[in-house]
Write a protein that holds these residues in place. Structure first.
Motif, PDB file in Angstrom:
ATOM      1  N   VAL A  12       0.872  -1.189   0.000  1.00 35.37           N
ATOM      2  CA  VAL A  12       0.000   0.000   0.000  1.00 35.37           C
ATOM      3  C   VAL A  12       0.906   1.235   0.000  1.00 35.37           C
ATOM      4  N   ALA A  13       0.325   2.388  -0.333  1.00 33.90           N
ATOM      5  CA  ALA A  13       1.121   3.622  -0.472  1.00 33.90           C
ATOM      6  C   ALA A  13       1.921   3.921   0.793  1.00 33.90           C
ATOM      7  N   ALA A  14       1.375   3.576   1.954  1.00 35.48           N
ATOM      8  CA  ALA A  14       2.041   3.872   3.227  1.00 35.48           C
ATOM      9  C   ALA A  14       3.310   3.048   3.451  1.00 35.48           C
ATOM     10  N   ASP A  15       3.577   2.069   2.572  1.00 32.30           N
ATOM     11  CA  ASP A  15       4.803   1.262   2.695  1.00 32.30           C
ATOM     12  C   ASP A  15       6.016   1.967   2.085  1.00 32.30           C
ATOM     13  N   GLU A  16       5.780   3.112   1.452  1.00 35.41           N
ATOM     14  CA  GLU A  16       6.840   3.813   0.709  1.00 35.41           C
ATOM     15  C   GLU A  16       8.170   3.914   1.489  1.00 35.41           C
ATOM     16  N   ALA A  17       8.146   4.418   2.699  1.00 34.59           N
ATOM     17  CA  ALA A  17       9.395   4.662   3.445  1.00 34.59           C
ATOM     18  C   ALA A  17      10.117   3.351   3.772  1.00 34.59           C
ATOM     19  N   ALA A  18       9.363   2.359   4.212  1.00 31.17           N
ATOM     20  CA  ALA A  18       9.985   1.080   4.573  1.00 31.17           C
ATOM     21  C   ALA A  18      10.579   0.405   3.339  1.00 31.17           C
ATOM     22  N   LEU A  19       9.885   0.522   2.210  1.00 28.31           N
ATOM     23  CA  LEU A  19      10.393  -0.092   0.976  1.00 28.31           C
ATOM     24  C   LEU A  19      11.628   0.649   0.469  1.00 28.31           C
ATOM     25  N   GLU A  23      15.298  -0.824  -0.342  1.00 31.32           N
ATOM     26  CA  GLU A  23      15.880  -0.615  -1.671  1.00 31.32           C
ATOM     27  C   GLU A  23      17.302  -0.048  -1.589  1.00 31.32           C
ATOM     28  N   LEU A  24      17.526   0.839  -0.637  1.00 25.53           N
ATOM     29  CA  LEU A  24      18.829   1.512  -0.533  1.00 25.53           C
ATOM     30  C   LEU A  24      19.892   0.629   0.108  1.00 25.53           C
ATOM     31  N   THR A  37      20.673   2.258  -7.703  1.00 27.05           N
ATOM     32  CA  THR A  37      20.318   2.120  -6.285  1.00 27.05           C
ATOM     33  C   THR A  37      21.204   3.026  -5.429  1.00 27.05           C
ATOM     34  N   ALA A  38      21.773   4.047  -6.065  1.00 25.27           N
ATOM     35  CA  ALA A  38      22.640   4.984  -5.332  1.00 25.27           C
ATOM     36  C   ALA A  38      21.852   5.648  -4.213  1.00 25.27           C
ATOM     37  N   GLY A  39      22.578   6.057  -3.177  1.00 27.05           N
ATOM     38  CA  GLY A  39      21.961   6.558  -1.953  1.00 27.05           C
ATOM     39  C   GLY A  39      21.137   7.823  -2.070  1.00 27.05           C
ATOM     40  N   GLY A  86      12.017  -7.417  -9.798  1.00 32.48           N
ATOM     41  CA  GLY A  86      12.608  -6.989  -8.528  1.00 32.48           C
ATOM     42  C   GLY A  86      12.165  -7.886  -7.389  1.00 32.48           C
ATOM     43  N   LEU A  87      13.146  -8.333  -6.641  1.00 32.57           N
ATOM     44  CA  LEU A  87      12.920  -9.136  -5.429  1.00 32.57           C
ATOM     45  C   LEU A  87      14.030  -8.741  -4.479  1.00 32.57           C
ATOM     46  N   ALA A  88      13.685  -8.314  -3.290  1.00 37.06           N
ATOM     47  CA  ALA A  88      14.736  -7.939  -2.333  1.00 37.06           C
ATOM     48  C   ALA A  88      14.252  -8.192  -0.914  1.00 37.06           C
ATOM     49  N   VAL A  89      15.187  -8.662  -0.091  1.00 39.39           N
ATOM     50  CA  VAL A  89      14.933  -8.871   1.337  1.00 39.39           C
ATOM     51  C   VAL A  89      15.968  -8.041   2.094  1.00 39.39           C
ATOM     52  N   ALA A  90      15.558  -7.380   3.152  1.00 40.73           N
ATOM     53  CA  ALA A  90      16.477  -6.566   3.959  1.00 40.73           C
ATOM     54  C   ALA A  90      17.643  -7.437   4.409  1.00 40.73           C
ATOM     55  N   PRO A  91      18.887  -6.936   4.308  1.00 42.81           N
ATOM     56  CA  PRO A  91      20.061  -7.768   4.618  1.00 42.81           C
ATOM     57  C   PRO A  91      19.961  -8.491   5.963  1.00 42.81           C
ATOM     58  N   GLU A  92      19.460  -7.827   6.992  1.00 45.91           N
ATOM     59  CA  GLU A  92      19.437  -8.443   8.330  1.00 45.91           C
ATOM     60  C   GLU A  92      18.353  -9.517   8.463  1.00 45.91           C
ATOM     61  N   ALA A  93      17.485  -9.629   7.463  1.00 46.58           N
ATOM     62  CA  ALA A  93      16.393 -10.612   7.545  1.00 46.58           C
ATOM     63  C   ALA A  93      16.611 -11.795   6.611  1.00 46.58           C
ATOM     64  N   ARG A  94      17.786 -11.865   5.975  1.00 44.38           N
ATOM     65  CA  ARG A  94      18.018 -12.925   4.977  1.00 44.38           C
ATOM     66  C   ARG A  94      18.296 -14.285   5.614  1.00 44.38           C
ATOM     67  N   GLY A  95      18.157 -15.322   4.798  1.00 43.69           N
ATOM     68  CA  GLY A  95      18.482 -16.673   5.241  1.00 43.69           C
ATOM     69  C   GLY A  95      17.429 -17.284   6.155  1.00 43.69           C
TER      70      GLY A  95
END
Ligand SMILES: CC(C)(COP(=O)(O)OP(=O)(O)OC[C@H]1O[C@@H](n2cnc3c(N)ncnc32)[C@H](O)[C@@H]1OP(=O)(O)O)[C@@H](O)C(=O)NCCC(=O)NCCS
Length: 164
Positions: A12-19, A23-24, A37-39, A86-95
């Motif tokens: 939903v639109a409210a996910d913008e910041a978390a996504l 992404e970064l 994907t530059a900062g 596009g498929l991405a998982v936050a680094p700390e949540a992988r595995g």
């Protein structure tokens, strides 16, 4: 006791910041294109891919990953072919199987839409993602040797597909 429940829902639109935060931090030279994907990127959703194009995964209520699924072609002859862009998982949540849950969710969604095929591109050097796709039944449709020059190294682009 920690809550390891993974749930998947439409974005939903409210996910913008978390996504945007994912992404970064999620991409590197083996998986993405550093120039994209530059900062200094400040938005996640775009006109071509709004919240409807995404499924997101939450771990214990926190957004930790996304997958983007869209029609591959904007004309009827290509109907039934979807593309994962596009498929991405936050680094700390992988595995922990979150990527796998997102892949299952996309397969279910594609079947619900009556699709016959899902395609995607992956860098040849992205062994973690390639293993994940292989486990989910994706096969190589073709390879584009030395397609990209990333951080001074030539990288193959590999086309994969799942036939539903
Ligand atoms: C590819 C990606 C989405 C996988 O997400 P994930 O939630 O870690 O996926 P899973 O947990 O289902 O599986 C990951 C694999 O890494 C292993 N793994 C274990 N610990 C890990 C860790 N700390 N970090 C990463 N992978 C780990 C898993 O066991 C599994 O191995 P296997 O394939 O040999 O079984 C994630 O690594 C990512 O976001 N990468 C960067 C973006 C990317 O490459 N996207 C795909 C582009 S086409």
């Amino acid at each position: 006791m920690s809550d390891n429940t993974v749930t998947v829902r439409r974005a939903v639109a409210a996910d913008e910041a978390a996504l945007l935060e994912i992404e970064l931090t999620a991409w590197d030279a083996t998986s993405g294109f550093p120039s994209l994907t530059a900062g200094d990127r400040t938005t996640f959703f775009a006109e071509r891919y709004g919240p409807d194009a995404f499924l997101v995964a939450e771990l214990a209520g926190r957004l930790v990953g996304y997958i983007r699924l869209q029609d591959k072609y904007p004309f009827p002859e290509g109907a039934g072919v979807l593309s994962i862009n596009g498929l991405a998982v936050a680094p700390e949540a992988r595995g922990q199987g979150i990527g796998s849950v997102l892949m299952d969710a996309v397969t279910a969604e594609a079947k619900r839409r009556g699709a016959r095929k899902i395609t995607l591109h992956v860098h040849g050097v992205n062994t973690v993602a390639r293993r994940l796709y292989e486990r989910h039944g994706y096969v190589v449709e073709g390879t584009h040797p030395r397609e990209f020059l990333i951080d001074g190294q030539y990288v193959d682009a590999v086309d994969l597909a799942l036939f539903l």
